[in-house]
Each structure stands twice: as C-alpha cells, then as structure tokens.
Design a protein around this motif. Structure first.
Motif, PDB file in Angstrom:
ATOM      1  N   THR A  94       0.900  -1.098  -0.025  1.00 24.27           N
ATOM      2  CA  THR A  94      -0.016   0.128  -0.007  1.00 24.27           C
ATOM      3  C   THR A  94       0.923   1.108   0.058  1.00 24.27           C
ATOM      4  N   ASN A  95       2.082   1.117   0.743  1.00 23.68           N
ATOM      5  CA  ASN A  95       2.932   2.515   0.647  1.00 23.68           C
ATOM      6  C   ASN A  95       3.358   2.628  -0.568  1.00 23.68           C
ATOM      7  N   VAL A  96       3.515   1.658  -1.580  1.00 23.26           N
ATOM      8  CA  VAL A  96       3.798   2.015  -2.898  1.00 23.26           C
ATOM      9  C   VAL A  96       2.738   2.384  -3.692  1.00 23.26           C
ATOM     10  N   ASN A 270      15.895  13.036 -12.268  1.00 23.70           N
ATOM     11  CA  ASN A 270      14.778  12.531 -11.221  1.00 23.70           C
ATOM     12  C   ASN A 270      15.441  11.257 -10.646  1.00 23.70           C
ATOM     13  N   VAL A 271      15.819  10.257 -11.448  1.00 22.08           N
ATOM     14  CA  VAL A 271      16.550   9.129 -11.107  1.00 22.08           C
ATOM     15  C   VAL A 271      17.749   9.442 -10.180  1.00 22.08           C
ATOM     16  N   LEU A 272      18.614  10.278 -10.423  1.00 28.38           N
ATOM     17  CA  LEU A 272      19.947  10.241  -9.641  1.00 28.38           C
ATOM     18  C   LEU A 272      19.550  11.220  -8.423  1.00 28.38           C
ATOM     19  N   GLN A 303      10.961   3.465  -3.035  1.00 26.73           N
ATOM     20  CA  GLN A 303      11.733   4.299  -4.064  1.00 26.73           C
ATOM     21  C   GLN A 303      12.547   3.547  -4.862  1.00 26.73           C
ATOM     22  N   GLY A 304      12.912   2.342  -4.490  1.00 27.50           N
ATOM     23  CA  GLY A 304      13.636   1.273  -5.236  1.00 27.50           C
ATOM     24  C   GLY A 304      12.747   1.032  -6.573  1.00 27.50           C
ATOM     25  N   LEU A 305      11.408   0.719  -6.369  1.00 29.92           N
ATOM     26  CA  LEU A 305      10.399   0.469  -7.368  1.00 29.92           C
ATOM     27  C   LEU A 305      10.150   1.623  -8.337  1.00 29.92           C
ATOM     28  N   ARG A 306      10.177   2.781  -7.431  1.00 27.14           N
ATOM     29  CA  ARG A 306       9.970   4.032  -8.411  1.00 27.14           C
ATOM     30  C   ARG A 306      11.142   4.373  -9.248  1.00 27.14           C
TER      31      ARG A 306
END
Length: 321
Positions: A94-96, A270-272, A303-306
């Motif tokens: 749910t947090n994701v 955004n990624v870095l 954030q890893g999934l993001r």
C-alpha cells in the motif's frame, strides 16, 4: 563547539519546526478519520482495486486519504499494522500504491511551474513519470493479487466504541480521542525526526551530497544527452527543483538540447536525485512516523520500485521517442 552548536541549531530549528507542524497536521487528519469512523466511507472509493490486490478496505481508506495528506495516510497504515489489522506485506504494498495519489497531490504545484519553463518537453516529462506511477501501481496490485492474502475485516476495531446509534460521533468525542492519542504520537515522532534531520544537515554542510550529485551526474551524462545538459541534471538535484527545469528551458531555447534530450536529462535528474532527496527530505518523516528500521525499509523498497519504473519508461522513450 559552543558557537558551532548554536549555528547548527539556528540553521535547523525552523526547518525542523516546519516539518513537525506538517507532520502533526497530517497526524490530526489521520486521527480524526479513524476516530470518527470514516475509514469505511473512504475505502469505498478505491475498493475494487484494493479488493483485486488483496489489500482490504483499511488500506483502501489510507490510499484515498493520501490524496489529501501523505502523512495522514502513513499514520493510518502504521496504526493498522501496529494493532495487527494488516500484515507487513499489506503495509509495504500500500505504501507503494500510495505514490499514485502523491503524484496528483503535488501535480497542481509542479505542473503550472514546469510547463511554462519547458513547454512540450515538460508535458512529455509529466506523461512519462505518470506512466511510471501507473506501471508500478499495476505491478504491485498484481503481485498482491497473486501473493497476498486479504486481511481479516469487519471486527470490532472497525467500529469505534464512541459511535452513536446513528453511526456518527459528536465532534467533542472526536476531539477527545485526538487529544488522547496525538501527544504520544507527536512525541514519539520528534524523538527520531530531530536527530535524523540534524545528522542529514551536517552531512550536507560537509559537502557529501554535493560530491555525490556531481559524481553521479558525471557518470550518467554523455551516452544519451550532450555534456551541456550536465547543469540540468545537477540542478535537478537541488532542493528548489524548479532550477533544473529553468536550466532545461534555457538550453532548449538556445538550441543546445532537443526536446527528446531535455526530457531524458530531466528523467535522469529525477532518477539520480533519489539518494539526496530520500535522505534530506523523506527519511526524517519515515523514521518518525514508522520505526527507524521499518521506515528505512519502506523508503528503500518504495523508492527502489520508483527508480526501476522510471528507468524502464525512460529507456522505452529513448528507444522509440
């Protein structure tokens, strides 16, 4: 040591106070929603999606709350997890998923700043980041559908004892419930937010984040975009994110960057930006609302999934855009 300590206190006092005020307001919203028994009403809006993902109505209510306050949504989730109403897997998933309402929560502010600065490139950037949000939301819900078991619902904890026969609580009862629970929550959060924020401030003052930004940007620029976009990527890391978009618009207007190169440079920034933004802005909130260990795990997983979804969407755009 005395003057240095006073200087650090002066530089961090206002940001910490502002952060604690925002967290407290979010907690108040969450406490009111729970105390007033509005959870079931809010969960109705996203119930089909959360039923498919085996996450239940409590997580659905937190998702709906996240459109108004991310802090309130996290506080609701943690309360349910702490009291055994949802499992750890439900909490993480749910947090994701709550990154979707977070996207819309910040959209009005960012959209009307970015579009005038970068025009079509900014519109493409927002489209790609939105597709990335949809992608990870769909993946998480599918994973929940296949792997998670629905939480047990309908127990007495879903119906606050103060509710009247009409199904509503008087505002005085809601206020009393908030006053009873809020101080301990705020105090527990402050115990972690203050030292973590000061530690991050010290690391930033030592130049750690600046060195990290330059090193990561230097490695990333060159293969997909010209070296001139280095400034765009670096400025995207700054606390004032609009600097990156302003630089992108200027380089694009000057003919240094094409629209595609500008979009890729902004996505790269955004990624870095993850290590810097996560440590400086999100970590204090997460370790405050959740426990330090759990908050760090949630932050890294989400954030890893993001990042993975942004890289995937950006790579697809680089190939076919």
């Amino acid at each position: 040591d005395g003057p240095g300590s006073l200087q650090i206190l002066a530089q961090t006092a206002w940001p910490i106070l502002r952060l604690m005020v925002l967290i407290t307001l979010g907690l108040v919203v969450g406490q009111v929603i729970e105390a007033a028994g509005w959870t079931r009403k809010l969960s109705f809006l996203a119930e089909p999606l959360f039923r498919f993902g085996n996450l239940g109505s409590r997580c659905s209510a937190a998702f709906t709350t996240a459109f108004f306050s991310g802090v309130a949504a996290n506080a609701i989730l943690y309360d349910h997890y702490k009291e055994g109403r949802i499992e750890k897997r439900h909490l993480f998933l749910t947090n994701v998923v709550n990154q979707l309402p977070a996207f819309f929560l910040h959209l009005p502010t960012t959209f009307f700043i970015v579009i005038p600065l970068t025009r079509w490139a900014g519109a493409l950037y927002f489209l790609l980041t939105f597709l990335a949000v949809l992608l990870r939301t769909a993946i998480v819900l599918l994973y929940g559908h296949l792997k998670a078991r629905p939480p047990v619902e309908g127990g007495a904890e879903d119906f606050p004892p103060q509710e009247t026969a009409a199904g509503r609580m008087r505002m005085s009862e809601v206020a009393a419930a908030v006053r009873r629970r809020l101080p301990s929550r705020v105090a527990g959060i402050a115990v972690w937010v203050v030292p973590v924020y000061i530690a991050v401030h010290l690391l930033n003052a030592m130049g750690l984040f600046a060195a990290l930004r330059d090193a990561m940007a230097g490695m990333a620029v060159g293969a997909l975009v010209p070296v001139e976009s280095l400034s765009v990527v670096i400025l995207s890391f700054a606390a004032e994110f609009t600097s990156g978009f302003a630089a992108a618009g200027a380089l694009m207007d000057a003919g240094v960057l094409t629209v595609k190169q500008t979009v890729l440079a902004l996505l790269m920034g955004n990624v870095l930006a993850f290590p810097v933004r996560a440590l400086r802005h999100q970590l204090p909130r997460y370790v405050g609302i959740f426990t330090p260990k759990l908050g760090t795990q949630l932050l890294l997983a989400g954030q890893g999934l993001r990042l993975a979804s942004l890289v995937l969407v950006g790579a697809a755009y680089a190939l076919v855009g």
